[in-house]
Design a protein around this motif. Sequence first.
Motif, PDB file in Angstrom:
ATOM      1  N   VAL A 293      36.729 -23.092 -13.050  1.00  0.00           N
ATOM      2  CA  VAL A 293      36.170 -24.447 -12.947  1.00  0.00           C
ATOM      3  C   VAL A 293      35.772 -24.743 -11.511  1.00  0.00           C
ATOM      4  CG1 VAL A 293      36.676 -26.903 -13.220  1.00  0.00           C
ATOM      5  CG2 VAL A 293      37.465 -25.261 -14.933  1.00  0.00           C
ATOM      6  N   MET A 294      36.689 -24.482 -10.577  1.00  0.00           N
ATOM      7  CA  MET A 294      36.439 -24.800  -9.175  1.00  0.00           C
ATOM      8  C   MET A 294      35.232 -24.046  -8.631  1.00  0.00           C
ATOM      9  SD  MET A 294      40.424 -24.660  -7.950  1.00  0.00           S
ATOM     10  CE  MET A 294      40.003 -24.540  -6.224  1.00  0.00           C
ATOM     11  N   LEU A 295      35.184 -22.741  -8.893  1.00  0.00           N
ATOM     12  CA  LEU A 295      34.114 -21.930  -8.330  1.00  0.00           C
ATOM     13  C   LEU A 295      32.756 -22.314  -8.899  1.00  0.00           C
ATOM     14  CD1 LEU A 295      35.837 -18.421  -8.241  1.00  0.00           C
ATOM     15  CD2 LEU A 295      35.144 -19.790  -6.286  1.00  0.00           C
ATOM     16  N   ASN A 296      32.684 -22.533 -10.195  1.00  0.00           N
ATOM     17  CA  ASN A 296      31.380 -22.817 -10.790  1.00  0.00           C
ATOM     18  C   ASN A 296      30.887 -24.225 -10.447  1.00  0.00           C
ATOM     19  OD1 ASN A 296      30.438 -20.463 -12.520  1.00  0.00           O
ATOM     20  ND2 ASN A 296      32.587 -20.646 -13.135  1.00  0.00           N
ATOM     21  N   TYR A 297      31.778 -25.211 -10.463  1.00  0.00           N
ATOM     22  CA  TYR A 297      31.331 -26.547 -10.050  1.00  0.00           C
ATOM     23  C   TYR A 297      30.965 -26.554  -8.573  1.00  0.00           C
ATOM     24  CZ  TYR A 297      32.206 -29.039 -14.386  1.00  0.00           C
ATOM     25  OH  TYR A 297      32.119 -29.494 -15.687  1.00  0.00           O
ATOM     26  N   THR A 298      31.719 -25.790  -7.761  1.00  0.00           N
ATOM     27  CA  THR A 298      31.367 -25.697  -6.345  1.00  0.00           C
ATOM     28  C   THR A 298      30.017 -25.017  -6.180  1.00  0.00           C
ATOM     29  OG1 THR A 298      33.716 -25.528  -5.775  1.00  0.00           O
ATOM     30  CG2 THR A 298      32.153 -24.872  -4.095  1.00  0.00           C
ATOM     31  N   THR A 299      29.713 -24.048  -7.053  1.00  0.00           N
ATOM     32  CA  THR A 299      28.405 -23.393  -7.009  1.00  0.00           C
ATOM     33  C   THR A 299      27.290 -24.394  -7.335  1.00  0.00           C
ATOM     34  OG1 THR A 299      29.372 -21.284  -7.621  1.00  0.00           O
ATOM     35  CG2 THR A 299      27.016 -21.514  -7.955  1.00  0.00           C
ATOM     36  N   PHE A 300      27.518 -25.235  -8.368  1.00  0.00           N
ATOM     37  CA  PHE A 300      26.527 -26.275  -8.684  1.00  0.00           C
ATOM     38  C   PHE A 300      26.308 -27.180  -7.473  1.00  0.00           C
ATOM     39  CE2 PHE A 300      28.115 -26.115 -13.333  1.00  0.00           C
ATOM     40  CZ  PHE A 300      27.376 -24.974 -13.556  1.00  0.00           C
ATOM     41  N   LEU A 301      27.414 -27.574  -6.853  1.00  0.00           N
ATOM     42  CA  LEU A 301      27.322 -28.455  -5.697  1.00  0.00           C
ATOM     43  C   LEU A 301      26.623 -27.758  -4.540  1.00  0.00           C
ATOM     44  CD1 LEU A 301      28.073 -31.164  -4.451  1.00  0.00           C
ATOM     45  CD2 LEU A 301      30.285 -30.177  -3.806  1.00  0.00           C
ATOM     46  N   ALA A 302      26.913 -26.455  -4.363  1.00  0.00           N
ATOM     47  CA  ALA A 302      26.280 -25.705  -3.270  1.00  0.00           C
ATOM     48  C   ALA A 302      24.771 -25.657  -3.453  1.00  0.00           C
ATOM     49  CB  ALA A 302      26.867 -24.297  -3.210  1.00  0.00           C
ATOM     50  N   GLU A 303      24.311 -25.521  -4.718  1.00  0.00           N
ATOM     51  CA  GLU A 303      22.868 -25.490  -4.966  1.00  0.00           C
ATOM     52  C   GLU A 303      22.226 -26.814  -4.564  1.00  0.00           C
ATOM     53  OE1 GLU A 303      22.587 -24.585  -9.070  1.00  0.00           O
ATOM     54  OE2 GLU A 303      23.204 -22.483  -8.850  1.00  0.00           O
ATOM     55  N   GLN A 304      22.864 -27.931  -4.947  1.00  0.00           N
ATOM     56  CA  GLN A 304      22.317 -29.238  -4.621  1.00  0.00           C
ATOM     57  C   GLN A 304      22.314 -29.488  -3.116  1.00  0.00           C
ATOM     58  OE1 GLN A 304      24.523 -32.120  -6.881  1.00  0.00           O
ATOM     59  NE2 GLN A 304      24.086 -31.107  -8.839  1.00  0.00           N
ATOM     60  N   VAL A 305      23.418 -29.103  -2.446  1.00  0.00           N
ATOM     61  CA  VAL A 305      23.490 -29.305  -0.999  1.00  0.00           C
ATOM     62  C   VAL A 305      22.467 -28.426  -0.289  1.00  0.00           C
ATOM     63  CG1 VAL A 305      24.980 -28.985   1.013  1.00  0.00           C
ATOM     64  CG2 VAL A 305      25.881 -30.060  -1.037  1.00  0.00           C
ATOM     65  N   ALA A 306      22.250 -27.215  -0.792  1.00  0.00           N
ATOM     66  CA  ALA A 306      21.276 -26.326  -0.171  1.00  0.00           C
ATOM     67  C   ALA A 306      19.876 -26.922  -0.252  1.00  0.00           C
ATOM     68  CB  ALA A 306      21.315 -24.953  -0.840  1.00  0.00           C
TER      69      ALA A 306
END
Length: 653
Positions: A293-306
């Motif tokens: 959960v943590m890694l995939n939601y963080t990945t979603f967030l990383a895409e938006q922040v990028a």
Amino acid sequence: MTGTLPLASAGLLEAAPDAIVAVTADGTIALVNAQTERLFGYARAELLGQSVELLVPEGMRAAHPEHRRRYLHDPRPRPMGGGAHLAARRKDGTEFPAEISLSSIETEAGLLVAAAVRDVTDRVRAEAKFRGLLESAPDAILGIVENGEIALVNAQAERLFGYARAELIGRPIEILVPDRVRGAHAALRRQYFGGPAHRPMGAGMQLSARRKDGTEFPVEISLSALETEEGTMVSAAVRDVTERLEMQAARERLKNQAERERLEARLQQSQRLESLGQLAGGVAHDFNNLLAVMLNYTTFLAEQVAEAAEDDPTGQWEQARKDIAQVLRAGERATELTHQLLAFGRREVVQPRVLTINAVVGEVEQLLLRTLGEHIRLHADLAPDLPPVLADPGQLEQVLVNLAVNARDAMPEGGTLSITTAERVLDDGAHPGLGPGRHVELRVADTGGGIPPEIAERVFEPFFTTKPKGQGTGLGLATVYGIVTQAGGAVTIASTPGAGTTVTVLLPATDEAPPPPSGDTAGTETRDSSGGETILVVEDEDALREVTERILNRHGYTVLTAADGPQAVKVAQDTPGPIDLLLTDVVMPHMLGTELAGRIAEIRPGTAVLYMSGYAQPVLASQGTLDAGVRLVDKPFSAPDLLARVREVLDER
């Protein structure tokens, strides 16, 4: 009467080795030979006509005439060595032990008594010395004559058997033999006298002897034959070995006790590690769901922040992107730790194949060289023609890397890391936990500082480390232990402080032949992970179910969801369209993933199945080995991992 004889007789007399003294009935010396002069120190003229008492010690002179008269009353020859200890006196007054033989000679002048006198000083000294040695001997000494009677006994025999010397002399030797073998002893004795040969102490026979009080005790007996004037005498040296046997029994008990304690300690360590493995596996299972959960939601967030950082390169989004990257790296490290925990607890699902350990060493050698650094020399001594083993090649590589890292840390100033392989054939029970037969041995040895015994006992425990805080997780050797034992092998460590450490891995050999090397796969096209199929996702962890649905939706899949098995069955029954893939957790309440897959196969034949789990071993695998035909994606998974595995399973239909 003069001391003259015929010429021939005179010659024999003078050549005799003993002193010859002939006396008349009243004791006057009538004849002597040259040996008499040499032995007694008198000239012949000084003896002839003198009383024979001149040659008798003063203490014995008074009784000597009576002895002479008695002999003349019965003048039979009396040979030398009659058993009496006599003495004679020289001209200088010194006395010496002598043996004397007597015989009578009829002459014209009357009866002469001829005495042959022999100096036995040397023999008496030797006998005294022998008796001294006999009495001081640590063993009981018994002399037995041919009829079985005891003729000689030393002091130790009295002490050992409890008899006085007078009680033994003249008694049959069988009184010292236990009752149960007494009947056969006489025949054995006669057999030995028939062909006596030296028999040394401890000839391998377990014998017993009997004391005066009837008690028996274990003995060793040496036998030797002595030739005496009375015939053959057998000397028996008897040694009580009660104390030795008791010490041997005590040593054997201590040895057996030490072996039991060693096996118990190893069993306790194995049980302790097994308990820790179960705990680690359970923790890893729950932690894997959270990490996914943590890694995939963080990945979603990383895409938006990028995206935001690209639109506003001078703002704060770039720093946020870097911060999120750190979170993702920490999550990846946590993922590695959970896999190590599962490997230690033998809960990792492995995919073994037939391989040779030498090939694995060759494939990982360059990586090991980079890991060790230039200050450490790598030496490989690989035995040719090793039998193959059944193991997961990736896990064996992990074993080698973990051992190499440990060895490197033990040799900060440099040294040598040796990797050797060999075939070993084990006997039944030779190694706890391993059966008999052919095994392959892998040894990894370093020349570092070694490990104290109290630390070596704990090195396979998870999180146990001697490295400074922050420099080690304590899972390296724990992972090695889990991988090797899950493969049906055993791992041991031997270390001496100051002399380095050796880790030995034993894996059972297999009769299967390894597959031929795979062809070159370069240039293979990357498969598109997108698709429009319908996937039923079943996961009891809400957050993980939602993130999985989001990943699949973003890549064009139609997603149906259910929180457990019964709910998934209802969805499958109620959905009008096709369901191409069942993506299900393994361990769930109400219904396991394997049961659910069976129900779905009945409702919708042809539906592909992909399991997802970080702890699938209890339900999917035999001895930790993934069953044939079972497809699995490990938790925690990333979006690319999940999509690639989904696409692979769908395309295999």
